[in-house]
Design a protein around this motif. Structure first.
Motif, mmCIF file in Angstrom:
data_model
loop_
_atom_site.group_PDB
_atom_site.id
_atom_site.type_symbol
_atom_site.label_atom_id
_atom_site.label_comp_id
_atom_site.label_asym_id
_atom_site.label_seq_id
_atom_site.Cartn_x
_atom_site.Cartn_y
_atom_site.Cartn_z
ATOM 1 N N ASP A 74 9.118 -33.909 -6.343
ATOM 2 C CA ASP A 74 9.566 -34.555 -6.362
ATOM 3 C C ASP A 74 10.178 -34.619 -4.657
ATOM 4 N N GLU A 75 9.754 -35.434 -3.922
ATOM 5 C CA GLU A 75 10.636 -35.077 -2.539
ATOM 6 C C GLU A 75 12.524 -36.013 -1.971
ATOM 7 N N ILE A 76 12.947 -35.974 -0.899
ATOM 8 C CA ILE A 76 14.367 -36.307 -0.939
ATOM 9 C C ILE A 76 14.325 -36.428 0.493
ATOM 10 N N TRP A 77 14.190 -37.673 0.434
ATOM 11 C CA TRP A 77 14.019 -37.728 2.594
ATOM 12 C C TRP A 77 15.625 -38.266 3.204
ATOM 13 N N TYR A 78 15.547 -37.418 4.107
ATOM 14 C CA TYR A 78 16.314 -37.888 4.907
ATOM 15 C C TYR A 78 17.449 -37.070 4.813
ATOM 16 N N GLU A 79 17.878 -36.171 3.794
ATOM 17 C CA GLU A 79 19.025 -35.512 3.202
ATOM 18 C C GLU A 79 18.900 -34.724 3.401
ATOM 19 N N ASP A 80 20.057 -33.806 3.191
ATOM 20 C CA ASP A 80 20.634 -32.368 3.404
ATOM 21 C C ASP A 80 20.287 -31.773 2.138
ATOM 22 N N GLU A 81 20.413 -32.655 0.820
ATOM 23 C CA GLU A 81 20.451 -31.789 -0.425
ATOM 24 C C GLU A 81 18.678 -31.351 -0.833
ATOM 25 N N GLY A 82 18.591 -30.847 -1.546
ATOM 26 C CA GLY A 82 16.948 -30.025 -2.036
ATOM 27 C C GLY A 82 16.806 -28.929 -1.048
ATOM 28 N N LEU A 83 16.131 -28.017 -1.732
ATOM 29 C CA LEU A 83 15.146 -26.672 -1.192
ATOM 30 C C LEU A 83 14.307 -27.496 0.331
ATOM 31 N N LYS A 84 14.488 -26.790 1.369
ATOM 32 C CA LYS A 84 13.331 -26.867 2.318
ATOM 33 C C LYS A 84 12.452 -26.393 1.716
ATOM 34 N N PRO A 85 11.357 -26.912 2.641
ATOM 35 C CA PRO A 85 9.853 -26.548 2.339
ATOM 36 C C PRO A 85 9.725 -25.082 3.256
ATOM 37 N N GLN A 86 9.018 -24.318 3.159
ATOM 38 C CA GLN A 86 8.500 -23.032 3.615
ATOM 39 C C GLN A 86 8.105 -23.684 4.752
ATOM 40 N N ASP A 87 6.924 -24.028 4.641
ATOM 41 C CA ASP A 87 5.784 -24.124 5.811
ATOM 42 C C ASP A 87 5.786 -25.249 6.266
ATOM 43 N N ASP A 88 7.594 -26.432 7.075
ATOM 44 C CA ASP A 88 7.158 -26.932 7.969
ATOM 45 C C ASP A 88 8.812 -27.118 8.037
ATOM 46 N N PRO A 89 9.670 -26.306 8.607
ATOM 47 C CA PRO A 89 10.818 -25.932 9.471
ATOM 48 C C PRO A 89 11.832 -27.534 9.704
ATOM 49 N N ASN A 90 10.371 -28.374 10.124
ATOM 50 C CA ASN A 90 10.946 -29.270 11.127
ATOM 51 C C ASN A 90 10.821 -30.462 10.169
ATOM 52 N N ALA A 91 10.501 -30.451 9.282
ATOM 53 C CA ALA A 91 9.990 -32.132 8.083
ATOM 54 C C ALA A 91 11.583 -32.725 7.809
ATOM 55 N N ASN A 92 11.431 -33.700 6.851
ATOM 56 C CA ASN A 92 12.604 -35.263 7.014
ATOM 57 C C ASN A 92 13.110 -34.691 6.082
ATOM 58 N N TYR A 93 11.583 -33.933 4.884
ATOM 59 C CA TYR A 93 12.525 -34.092 3.566
ATOM 60 C C TYR A 93 12.833 -33.507 2.547
ATOM 61 N N ARG A 94 13.795 -32.923 1.942
ATOM 62 C CA ARG A 94 13.282 -31.777 1.196
ATOM 63 C C ARG A 94 12.469 -32.090 -0.571
ATOM 64 N N TYR A 95 12.826 -30.435 -1.460
ATOM 65 C CA TYR A 95 12.140 -30.530 -3.211
ATOM 66 C C TYR A 95 13.597 -31.095 -3.305
ATOM 67 N N ARG A 96 13.814 -31.907 -4.613
ATOM 68 C CA ARG A 96 14.839 -32.180 -5.583
ATOM 69 C C ARG A 96 14.806 -31.512 -6.661
ATOM 70 N N GLU A 97 16.198 -30.457 -6.399
ATOM 71 C CA GLU A 97 16.164 -30.029 -7.851
ATOM 72 C C GLU A 97 16.888 -30.526 -8.632
ATOM 73 N N PHE A 98 16.457 -29.624 -9.785
ATOM 74 C CA PHE A 98 16.741 -29.767 -11.002
ATOM 75 C C PHE A 98 17.757 -29.330 -11.885
ATOM 76 N N ASN A 99 18.805 -29.348 -12.914
ATOM 77 C CA ASN A 99 20.029 -28.419 -13.697
ATOM 78 C C ASN A 99 18.847 -28.164 -14.904
ATOM 79 N N SER A 100 17.418 -28.548 -15.411
ATOM 80 C CA SER A 100 16.837 -27.955 -15.949
ATOM 81 C C SER A 100 15.660 -28.254 -15.864
#
Length: 296
Positions: A191-217
């Motif tokens: 799950d992607e989150i766009w234009y926010e600082d939350e979440g995990l950064k994609p390792q293969d695209d350091p300039n990406a405008n999205y992050r991957y959503r993190e979940f508690n469980s």
């Protein structure tokens, strides 16, 4: 922290006498596992007679695992590990489906009432509006016309998700739980989150405008995924396939479900991989009215 851990161990001592390091609690007919190793979890599954997952109309124990085992990355890749992954996710998917089925049952009851009386109570109207917001159902119509449209669309959207699809896509998208997202963020579906600082950064695209959503469980992740399948415009074809299957009083057809995921991921031949996973592990059988049962 030490006192809390001791209390949990004592609560679970009767269930897990041979593996007292597992952090888990038995409550209301279910076992909630917060931390475990693969061997400990396998022992628990065996203790609860959770040996297989491919039976028609299967019943599975309420064992809800919050995170993948702490040693998951070190467990050798083999068929047994893949089956363990399926057994971890199946009760969680069925738990989410129980929640959805409860919502749907109320929507169906309101639909029957509206069909007879052409009106519903203010309480039921409020419930419909809440469900419409949750499942992204929109109309500008008012009064009875609005109620009719909300009911019609909610009966398509608010429905249980096939465990076979939820599990097989999680397996393919995370390489059976070995991905960084699964291990670090309980994220099974990218799950992607766009234009926010939350979440995990994609390792293969350091300039990406999205992050991957993190979940508690894992449960939170599966719940979010089920809602996305039931609400997002990209999954209209999936919902239509499910609607047709319901009219035929049959579970959705596995290969057809796989085809609905063809644009869900940039993985090469993703639909074929999902279809193969369906078939190899006989996951379609989990769609045949599987249920949860209280633990012993």
């Amino acid at each position: 922290m030490k006192l809390c851990r001791c209390v949990l161990v004592l609560l679970f001592a009767v269930i897990m006498p041979l593996h007292a390091e597992m952090t888990a609690q038995k409550k209301d007919g279910a076992i909630y596992v917060q931390a475990t190793t693969t061997d400990e979890l396998e022992h628990l599954f065996n203790q609860q007679k959770f040996f297989e997952f491919d039976r028609l109309r299967g019943q599975y124990p309420r064992i809800f695992v919050a995170h993948l085992p702490t040693d998951w990355a070190d467990v050798p890749e083999n068929n047994a590990k893949q089956k363990m992954f399926i057994k971890i996710l199946l009760p969680l998917v069925l738990k989410i489906n129980e929640e959805i089925a409860e919502e749907r049952a109320k929507i169906e009851q309101i639909n029957v009432t509206f069909g007879k009386d052409k009106k519903i109570s203010a309480e039921d109207q409020t419930f419909l509006e809440e469900m419409a917001k949750k499942y992204d159902v929109f109309t500008r119509m008012k009064d009875d016309s609005r109620t009719r449209i909300l009911l019609r669309q909610l009966l398509v959207k608010a429905d249980v998700v096939p465990p076979s699809l939820m599990i097989s896509t999680a397996a393919i998208y995370t390489d059976w739980g070995m991905s960084r997202l699964a291990l670090k963020a309980n994220a099974l579906y990218r799950d992607e989150i766009w234009y926010e600082d939350e979440g995990l950064k994609p390792q293969d695209d350091p300039n990406a405008n999205y992050r991957y959503r993190e979940f508690n469980s894992l449960e939170d992740c599966i719940r979010q995924r089920a809602l996305k399948l039931n609400s997002h415009i990209n999954y209209d074809y999936f919902r239509e396939s499910r609607r047709v299957a319901r009219t035929l009083k049959k579970p959705p057809y596995g290969p057809q479900l796989a085809a609905t995921m063809i644009n869900d991921s940039n993985l090469k031949n993703v639909a074929g991989l999902i279809d193969y996973t369906f078939t190899f592990f006989q996951l379609a059988n989990t769609d045949y009215f599987s249920q949860l049962k209280d633990v012993e």
